[in-house]
Design a protein around this motif. Structure first.
Motif, PDB file in Angstrom:
ATOM      1  N   ALA A  14     -21.857 -30.616 -30.336  1.00  0.00           N
ATOM      2  CA  ALA A  14     -21.010 -29.431 -30.478  1.00  0.00           C
ATOM      3  C   ALA A  14     -20.089 -29.223 -29.288  1.00  0.00           C
ATOM      4  CB  ALA A  14     -21.878 -28.185 -30.693  1.00  0.00           C
ATOM      5  N   GLY A  15     -20.324 -29.917 -28.184  1.00  0.00           N
ATOM      6  CA  GLY A  15     -19.455 -29.847 -27.028  1.00  0.00           C
ATOM      7  C   GLY A  15     -18.332 -30.866 -27.054  1.00  0.00           C
ATOM      8  N   THR A  16     -18.273 -31.699 -28.090  1.00  0.00           N
ATOM      9  CA  THR A  16     -17.180 -32.665 -28.264  1.00  0.00           C
ATOM     10  C   THR A  16     -16.000 -31.911 -28.849  1.00  0.00           C
ATOM     11  OG1 THR A  16     -18.798 -34.423 -28.721  1.00  0.00           O
ATOM     12  CG2 THR A  16     -16.506 -34.832 -29.359  1.00  0.00           C
ATOM     13  N   ALA A  17     -14.942 -31.735 -28.067  1.00  0.00           N
ATOM     14  CA  ALA A  17     -13.875 -30.822 -28.479  1.00  0.00           C
ATOM     15  C   ALA A  17     -12.493 -31.428 -28.294  1.00  0.00           C
ATOM     16  CB  ALA A  17     -13.971 -29.507 -27.685  1.00  0.00           C
ATOM     17  N   SER A  18     -11.567 -30.981 -29.145  1.00  0.00           N
ATOM     18  CA  SER A  18     -10.138 -31.157 -28.951  1.00  0.00           C
ATOM     19  C   SER A  18      -9.744 -32.620 -28.852  1.00  0.00           C
ATOM     20  CB  SER A  18      -9.720 -30.350 -27.722  1.00  0.00           C
ATOM     21  OG  SER A  18      -8.363 -30.017 -27.785  1.00  0.00           O
ATOM     22  N   ALA A  19      -9.271 -33.080 -27.662  1.00  0.00           N
ATOM     23  CA  ALA A  19      -8.848 -34.469 -27.512  1.00  0.00           C
ATOM     24  C   ALA A  19      -9.969 -35.435 -27.883  1.00  0.00           C
ATOM     25  CB  ALA A  19      -8.386 -34.721 -26.078  1.00  0.00           C
ATOM     26  N   ALA A  20     -11.211 -35.070 -27.565  1.00  0.00           N
ATOM     27  CA  ALA A  20     -12.341 -35.919 -27.929  1.00  0.00           C
ATOM     28  C   ALA A  20     -12.507 -35.991 -29.443  1.00  0.00           C
ATOM     29  CB  ALA A  20     -13.621 -35.397 -27.271  1.00  0.00           C
ATOM     30  N   GLU A  21     -12.157 -34.912 -30.135  1.00  0.00           N
ATOM     31  CA  GLU A  21     -12.231 -34.911 -31.596  1.00  0.00           C
ATOM     32  C   GLU A  21     -11.121 -35.761 -32.208  1.00  0.00           C
ATOM     33  OE1 GLU A  21     -13.979 -30.807 -33.120  1.00  0.00           O
ATOM     34  OE2 GLU A  21     -12.520 -30.445 -31.507  1.00  0.00           O
ATOM     35  N   ILE A  22      -9.964 -35.821 -31.550  1.00  0.00           N
ATOM     36  CA  ILE A  22      -8.885 -36.683 -32.025  1.00  0.00           C
ATOM     37  C   ILE A  22      -9.343 -38.131 -32.027  1.00  0.00           C
ATOM     38  CG2 ILE A  22      -6.645 -37.654 -31.357  1.00  0.00           C
ATOM     39  CD1 ILE A  22      -5.711 -34.894 -30.666  1.00  0.00           C
TER      40      ILE A  22
END
Length: 452
Positions: free
Chosen positions: A299-307
C-alpha cells in the motif's frame, strides 16, 4: 527533468503554506483569462473578512500568516497534492528530489486529523528504528499531534543533525503505544540497493528502488550491470522491490520502465488542455535481456512507482506480487513564483497502457501476498489515496488498442500462501529469509523460469 514546468509524482508529503498578495499577481498571471467580476467580488469578500480578523480577533495576528494560511486553504481544498511552498519549503523540496535532505526520513500525511506514516526511506533513522507504513504518530516529544497541521508536524520532526526526538506511535495489531527515540541526521537517500541471491534454479538479482529521484534510472542500470558481473554471466531472473516507494519524478518513472521494456506504451497524461496531453513509449533496449521479473508492491507503493508497476504488468513484462498499491493517479507541476517559493498544482491525470486511471484504485497484484499474518484493523486500515481529503474521483478511461492477452500464471502461484504462517520468524531487514513477500517472490520467479 527540472522543476519549472516539470512534472512531479511524489505523493502527499510536502505541506504548503503561502506568503504574498492576492489580486495583483492573479491578474498578472492569468492575462487574457483574468477573473470575471464575480471572482473579484469574492476577492472583495476575502478582503472584508481579512479586515474583520485584523481589527477584532482576540489577538493581533500577523498579516503574512493570515495570507499564508488562506492560500494554503484554497489549494488544499482542491485536492490532497496541490500546495504552496514558501521559499524554504521550495528549497527543501529541491534538495529532496536531488537525493539528500535533513530529518528522520519519514514520508507522512494527514488522515482524519492524525499524522500517518506513508513510508520510511531506506537507510534513514526512521527506517532503522522500525517505523512502518500506516503507523500513526500520536506524540512528538510528549506533545500530542491530535489536530496538528501536517506542516507543523514535519517542522517539529526536523532539526539539527545529532539531536534526539521521541515519537509515540500506534501500530496496527499492537495494543499499547510504542515509544521510539531517534537521532536526527542529514538524510542521504540511497535510492537503489541490489543483492544477488543464489537459488537452486540459478542466480536471482534483487533490486530495491526506494524513490524516484533524479538518479533513479542510471542507478537501476548500474545495479543490473553489477548483478550480472557478480553472477559471472546471465541472471535467472530479477526481483524489483517497489514496496514503500512513495514516487518522485515522472521522467524517472518513464526511464525506469523503459529499462525493462523493448516496446509498448508506458504511460500517458491528460490535462485540462488537450494540447498538453502526452504519451510515452518504450524504446528497444531491455537491460535484462528479457529475463523474468517479479515486482513487489504494498500500500506504500505510490505514484511514479505505480506507473512502473502498471507499465510492466500491462505490457506482460512482469508479474506483480504483494498487496494493492496506493492509488495516486495525478500529476503535479512545480511553478516557481519570483522570490516567493513555488506553487505545486495538479495539472494532469496519468493513464496506464490499458487506458485506465489507477486513481483511487491502485494496481492489483497478480499474486496477493501480505507481509504479516496479523488480522486487519478496521480503524488502522491500509491508508490509500481515497482516504485523503478532497481526493479525485476516478475518471473515465481512454479508448485504446487492446493489450496482449495475459499469460496464465505459473503453476507455483497456486501454492503461494497469502499470509506468512504463524511460525514465520519476525521480520529483520538484515535477514532476507525473514521477508515473506521476498521469499514468495523468489518462489514465483523460479516457477516463471520453469514455465518458459
Amino acid at each position: 527533468m527540472r522543476l519549472r514546468g516539470g512534472l512531479l509524482l511524489s505523493g502527499v508529503f510536502l505541506g504548503g503554506l503561502a506568503l504574498g498578495t492576492v489580486a495583483q499577481p492573479l491578474t498578472r498571471a492569468m492575462g487574457q483569462n483574468a477573473p470575471s467580476d464575480s471572482t473579484y467580488q469574492q476577492l472583495s469578500l476575502f478582503g472584508d473578512v481579512l479586515t474583520q480578523v485584523k481589527q477584532n480577533y482576540v489577538m493581533d495576528p500577523p498579516s503574512d500568516k493570515l495570507i499564508y494560511n488562506a492560500i494554503n486553504g484554497m489549494l488544499s481544498g482542491l485536492d490532497p497534492h496541490s500546495s504552496y511552498m514558501n521559499a524554504k519549503q521550495y528549497a527543501d523540496m529541491q534538495v529532496q528530489t536531488s537525493g539528500q535532505f535533513g530529518g528522520l526520513g519519514l514520508e507522512v500525511t494527514e488522515k482524519d486529523g492524525l499524522i500517518e506514516v506513508i513510508a520510511p526511506i531506506d537507510g534513514t533513522p526512521g527506517a532503522r528504528a522500525g517505523i512502518k507504513h500506516n503507523d500513526i504518530i500520536l506524540e512528538i516529544n510528549g506533545h500530542s499531534t491530535d489536530g496538528l497541521a501536517l506542516d507543523d508536524a514535519v517542522a517539529k520532526m526536523r532539526g539539527t543533525p545529532g539531536t534526539q526526538i521521541t515519537l509515540t506511535i500506534k501500530r496496527n495489531g499492537v495494543n499499547t503505544p510504542i515509544h521510539v527515540t531517534l537521532t536526527r541526521e542529514v538524510v542521504k537517500i540511497e535510492d537503489v540497493k541490489s543483492k544477488l541471491f543464489n537459488t537452486p534454479d540459478g542466480p536471482v538479482g534483487y533490486i530495491r528502488l526506494s524513490s524516484f529521484d533524479e538518479n533513479a534510472d542510471p542507478h537501476i542500470r548500474n545495479a543490473v550491470n553489477s548483478l550480472r558481473q557478480q553472477a559471472h554471466g546471465s541472471i535467472h531472473g530479477y526481483i524489483l522491490d517497489l514496496r514503500d516507494n512513495p514516487g518522485g519524478l515522472l521522467d524517472q518513472a518513464v526511464a525506469v520502465s523503459d529499462d525493462f521494456l523493448n516496446s509498448g506504451e508506458i504511460v500517458s497524461t491528460h490535462g485540462r488542455h488537450s494540447q498538453d496531453d502526452q504519451v510515452w513509449y518504450a524504446q528497444n533496449g531491455d537491460v535484462t535481456n528479457g529475463a523474468p521479473i517479479v515486482i513487489l508492491t504494498d500500500a506504500g507503493t505510490a505514484s511514479a512507482a505505480e506507473i512502473v508497476t502498471a507499465a510492466l504488468q500491462q505490457n506482460r513484462r512482469a508479474l506483480v506480487l504483494g498487496t494493492k498499491t496506493f492509488g495516486k493517479g495525478s500529476v503535479q507541476t512545480i511553478m516557481p513564483i519570483d522570490n516567493e517559493g513555488a506553487l505545486r498544482l495538479t495539472t494532469a491525470l496519468y493513464f496506464t497502457p490499458s487506458g485506465k486511471s489507477i486513481q483511487g484504485y491502485g494496481v492489483t497484484p497478480d499474486v496477493k501476498v501480505s507481509d504479516t499474518n496479523l488480522p486487519d484493523d478496521a480503524f488502522f486500515a491500509q491508508l490509500r489515496e481515497t482516504d485523503l481529503l478532497n481526493s479525485f474521483a476516478n475518471p473515465t478511461g481512454q479508448a485504446v488498442a487492446p493489450l496482449p492477452a495475459a499469460p496464465p500464471l505459473p503453476a507455483v502461484a497456486s501454492q503461494i500462501q497469502a499470509k506468512p504462517p504463524q511460525n514465520w520468524p519476525a521480520f529483520d531487514p538484515t535477514k532476507p529469509d525473514t521477508d515473506f513477500q521476498l521469499q514468495m517472490g523468489i518462489k514465483l520467479l523460479d516457477g516463471m523460469t520453469r514455465a518458459q
